[in-house]
Design a protein around this motif. Structure first.
Motif, mmCIF file in Angstrom:
data_model
loop_
_atom_site.group_PDB
_atom_site.id
_atom_site.type_symbol
_atom_site.label_atom_id
_atom_site.label_comp_id
_atom_site.label_asym_id
_atom_site.label_seq_id
_atom_site.Cartn_x
_atom_site.Cartn_y
_atom_site.Cartn_z
ATOM 1 N N PHE A 141 1.546 -3.622 6.070
ATOM 2 C CA PHE A 141 2.122 -4.775 5.486
ATOM 3 C C PHE A 141 2.448 -5.138 4.023
ATOM 4 O O PHE A 141 2.471 -4.726 2.968
ATOM 5 C CB PHE A 141 0.371 -5.714 5.174
ATOM 6 C CG PHE A 141 0.149 -6.836 6.731
ATOM 7 C CD1 PHE A 141 0.209 -7.771 6.828
ATOM 8 C CD2 PHE A 141 -1.189 -5.819 7.926
ATOM 9 C CE1 PHE A 141 -0.344 -8.488 7.703
ATOM 10 C CE2 PHE A 141 -1.341 -5.889 8.559
ATOM 11 C CZ PHE A 141 -1.466 -7.588 9.146
ATOM 12 N N ASP A 142 3.745 -4.350 4.555
ATOM 13 C CA ASP A 142 4.271 -4.169 2.926
ATOM 14 C C ASP A 142 3.826 -2.607 2.351
ATOM 15 O O ASP A 142 2.592 -2.498 3.108
ATOM 16 C CB ASP A 142 5.626 -4.795 2.297
ATOM 17 C CG ASP A 142 5.956 -6.480 3.068
ATOM 18 O OD1 ASP A 142 6.823 -5.837 3.700
ATOM 19 O OD2 ASP A 142 5.628 -7.318 3.007
ATOM 20 N N ASP A 143 3.520 -3.332 0.795
ATOM 21 C CA ASP A 143 2.719 -2.058 0.121
ATOM 22 C C ASP A 143 1.908 -2.760 -0.656
ATOM 23 O O ASP A 143 1.337 -2.049 -1.606
ATOM 24 C CB ASP A 143 3.516 -1.101 -1.276
ATOM 25 C CG ASP A 143 4.776 -0.097 -0.191
ATOM 26 O OD1 ASP A 143 4.934 0.287 0.596
ATOM 27 O OD2 ASP A 143 5.237 -0.618 -1.246
ATOM 28 N N TYR A 144 0.980 -4.265 0.314
ATOM 29 C CA TYR A 144 0.015 -4.615 -0.729
ATOM 30 C C TYR A 144 -1.144 -3.905 -0.128
ATOM 31 O O TYR A 144 -1.501 -3.033 0.886
ATOM 32 C CB TYR A 144 -0.112 -6.006 0.295
ATOM 33 C CG TYR A 144 1.040 -6.720 -0.084
ATOM 34 C CD1 TYR A 144 1.695 -6.991 -1.202
ATOM 35 C CD2 TYR A 144 2.224 -7.820 1.160
ATOM 36 C CE1 TYR A 144 2.858 -8.081 -1.792
ATOM 37 C CE2 TYR A 144 2.580 -8.979 0.642
ATOM 38 C CZ TYR A 144 2.993 -8.488 -0.714
ATOM 39 O OH TYR A 144 4.302 -9.631 -0.851
ATOM 40 N N GLU A 145 -1.984 -4.161 -1.454
ATOM 41 C CA GLU A 145 -3.443 -3.808 -1.653
ATOM 42 C C GLU A 145 -3.952 -5.271 -0.683
ATOM 43 O O GLU A 145 -3.947 -6.180 -1.059
ATOM 44 C CB GLU A 145 -3.999 -3.216 -2.688
ATOM 45 C CG GLU A 145 -4.034 -2.275 -2.952
ATOM 46 C CD GLU A 145 -4.180 -1.891 -5.016
ATOM 47 O OE1 GLU A 145 -5.054 -3.239 -4.854
ATOM 48 O OE2 GLU A 145 -4.122 -1.467 -5.123
ATOM 49 N N LEU A 146 -5.380 -5.166 0.636
ATOM 50 C CA LEU A 146 -5.254 -5.916 0.812
ATOM 51 C C LEU A 146 -7.323 -6.022 1.041
ATOM 52 O O LEU A 146 -8.207 -5.029 0.576
ATOM 53 C CB LEU A 146 -5.074 -5.526 2.744
ATOM 54 C CG LEU A 146 -3.682 -5.248 3.105
ATOM 55 C CD1 LEU A 146 -4.065 -5.626 4.838
ATOM 56 C CD2 LEU A 146 -2.786 -6.679 2.960
ATOM 57 N N ASN B 41 -4.363 -1.575 4.572
ATOM 58 C CA ASN B 41 -3.630 -1.371 4.977
ATOM 59 C C ASN B 41 -3.006 -0.525 6.160
ATOM 60 O O ASN B 41 -3.102 0.490 5.909
ATOM 61 C CB ASN B 41 -2.913 -1.730 4.224
ATOM 62 C CG ASN B 41 -1.557 -2.143 4.958
ATOM 63 O OD1 ASN B 41 -0.982 -2.603 5.647
ATOM 64 N ND2 ASN B 41 -0.242 -2.692 3.256
ATOM 65 N N PRO B 42 -3.255 -1.006 7.656
ATOM 66 C CA PRO B 42 -2.927 0.329 8.386
ATOM 67 C C PRO B 42 -1.537 0.861 8.189
ATOM 68 O O PRO B 42 -0.589 0.010 8.029
ATOM 69 C CB PRO B 42 -2.931 -1.206 9.712
ATOM 70 C CG PRO B 42 -2.102 -2.348 9.810
ATOM 71 C CD PRO B 42 -3.233 -2.964 7.848
ATOM 72 N N VAL B 43 -1.664 1.783 8.657
ATOM 73 C CA VAL B 43 -0.306 3.057 8.529
ATOM 74 C C VAL B 43 0.469 3.339 9.121
ATOM 75 O O VAL B 43 -0.896 3.339 11.182
ATOM 76 C CB VAL B 43 -1.172 3.688 7.813
ATOM 77 C CG1 VAL B 43 -0.457 4.949 7.637
ATOM 78 C CG2 VAL B 43 -1.451 4.057 6.772
#
Length: 541
Positions: A170-175, A160-162
């Motif tokens: 993308f919120d706090d999702y694990e992608l 998830n790009p910081v």
């Protein structure tokens, strides 16, 4: 398929289900065990589900019949036989764990029948399961007898790009990228590999996904090495990217491993520049439904031709990203406004059995004069490319025939909920295209997935004996040896032809002379024509 006569055994209740309706057929023709005959296979999927959640889990029924040229020309009725895959029947009736298969049919010239693809899985509490999701079910006897499943993980994580303020975009999702299609076919190349083209979506750990971030990928099962592979197809990871395993839509320029560009405005805050794609024949993700995703579920359609004698094959799908951008943001994308009346046909070529692929050709109503004024939908290629010769620079030329539907109004009327007041139909068209296959294919990224066939012995530790099992993807030579910690051969437990599926051998803790061995650590090694694997076990007296 006479559905009222097809009963499926429910392994959970012991009672057969009799309300099944098997539809959505696929047909393949292969060899027959009977001389001078061929065998036709039809697989159909069950539209009735008996899962605990009530969600669909389409187990399959297979019908097969032998025929000869004389039987067909004489109009003789064929004698049909029926079979199912018990494990899929179990999925359809499972009151707890939910699994939905998305598989398709392939047959080879040796009598092996394959049901190949992927499945989605949820635990009983509704959370996503991390079990392996790429599958091949194999019957090695012309569709008769036992089916064996081999699986491997196909989904893969993506970071998830910081953003500069420390938040993730993308919120706090694990992608992760995972399967998101169901209308694919499967073909077997001249090297014994099964290919199936599909759409993968950027997904989250909460069973959601992002419609704007979908890629076309090819899953491959090598019947020789018993391994699965995932191949970037479109878009592809850029040449020179040695950091990412697969294409990352916000990291397509060097230096790799970093976000290409980060933007900021007061309305949106920080956000990365992201390359988007929409590999579907319609631009509106919410078409046919009040919730996002229904259009993509019904419309996804990606197909491969079989491989010809020259190793040539073609992939065909459709893309509506230009239309989506031109319709929704015409001021930002004025160059795409002309493309807002229909989808593009995408065609990629391979001349090396699908090992590498060209960048896709694009056919559309703007740049292709033959398609002017048309809305080309539902593209289906011919079974094989016809080799017609070579170009002046020595590249092979193949003739691709395909059908498509020229839609009078863009989108399906019969799928609920229709957005049009009446069904105004369309026209089925046939088109042939001569294609020069490029001399050098573009960068292709294939990630192999290890598929272990040697199982851990049980019990372990053991005394006085233990069972060692291994799963063979097809009949073939196998040797199972036991070694001590010095690497010295202790015993050969199996050396011969192993059958498809599970094979088991018991070791009673003796050497080749029948003498008992001492307590300690031992290694057992399985060797086949194309695979070797070693595990540890402990004898404790």
């Amino acid at each position: 398929l006479d559905n009222p006569l097809i009963q499926i055994d429910d392994p959970f209740t012991g009672e057969p289900s009799i309300d099944n309706e098997f539809i959505w057929p696929t047909i393949k023709i292969g060899p027959s065990p009977n001389a001078d005959m061929r065998r036709v296979y039809i697989v159909a999927r069950n539209s009735v589900s008996h899962t605990g959640s009530g969600d669909p889990s389409e187990n399959a029924v297979f019908a097969y019949a032998d025929f000869s040229t004389q039987m067909l020309t004489s109009g003789n009725n064929l004698t049909w036989n029926y079979t199912t895959i018990p494990e899929l029947d179990s999925w359809n009736h499972d009151p707890g764990m939910f699994r939905r298969p998305n598989h398709t049919l392939a047959v080879d010239d040796l009598g092996n029948v394959y049901y190949f693809g992927h499945h989605i899985a949820r635990n009983e509490d509704g959370t996503g399961s991390d079990e392996p999701d790429m599958d091949v079910f194999i019957c090695s006897n012309y569709g008769e007898g036992e089916w064996i499943r081999f699986s491997a993980p196909g989904s893969y994580p993506i970071e998830n790009p910081v953003m500069p303020d420390g938040t993730t975009y993308f919120d706090d999702y694990e992608l992760f990228f995972g399967f998101n299609s169901s209308h694919q076919n499967a073909v077997i190349d001249n090297l014994g590999r099964i290919h199936s083209l599909g759409i993968w979506a950027q997904s989250t750990n909460e069973n959601t996904y992002y419609p704007g971030f979908q890629n076309v990928k090819n899953i491959i099962y090598d019947t020789n090495s018993q391994s699965f592979m995932v191949q970037d197809f479109y878009p592809k990871k850029p040449a020179g990217d040695d950091v990412n395993d697969h294409y990352v839509p916000w990291d397509i320029e060097a230096p790799f491993g970093e976000i290409d560009e980060i933007n900021y405005d007061e309305t949106n805050g920080y956000y990365p520049t992201i390359e988007t794609t929409l590999p579907l024949p319609h631009h509106d993700w919410e078409f046919h439904s009040d919730s996002a995703g229904s259009m993509g579920f019904h419309y996804n359609n990606q197909k491969l031709t079989e491989v010809n004698e020259q190793g040539m094959m073609v992939a065909v799908w459709q893309d509506s990203e230009k239309a989506r951008l031109g319709i929704n943001w015409p001021d930002d994308y004025p160059e795409y406004v002309a493309y807002t009346t229909g989808p593009e046909i995408m065609i990629a070529t391979s001349k090396d059995n699908g090992t590498t692929w060209s960048d896709p050709l694009r056919l559309n109503a703007v740049d292709t004069p033959e398609l002017a004024g048309m809305i080309p939908m539902w593209v289906y290629p011919a079974d094989k490319i016809k080799y017609v010769g070579e170009s002046d620079n020595g590249n092979p030329i193949g003739r691709l025939g395909f059908m498509f539907y020229d839609d009078n109004t863009w989108g399906s009327y019969v799928i609920e909920a229709a957005l049009f007041p009446s069904n105004d139909g369309g026209t089925v068209n046939y088109m042939e295209l001569d294609i020069e296959f490029p001399g050098t294919a573009t960068n292709d990224n294939v990630t192999p997935v290890v598929n272990n066939i040697l199982k851990q012995n049980y019990p372990n530790p053991f005394n006085p004996e233990t069972t060692i099992s291994f799963d063979m993807p097809k009949n073939g030579k196998a040797r199972l040896d036991v070694y001590n910690v010095k690497g010295q051969l202790v015993n050969t437990l199996f050396n011969g032809i192993a059958s498809l599926g599970k094979n088991s051998v018991v070791w009673n803790g003796t050497d080749t002379n029948g003498n008992g061995v001492t307590s300690g650590l031992y290694f057992y090694r399985l060797s086949t024509d194309s695979h070797s694997e070693t595990r540890k076990m402990m004898l404790m007296k």
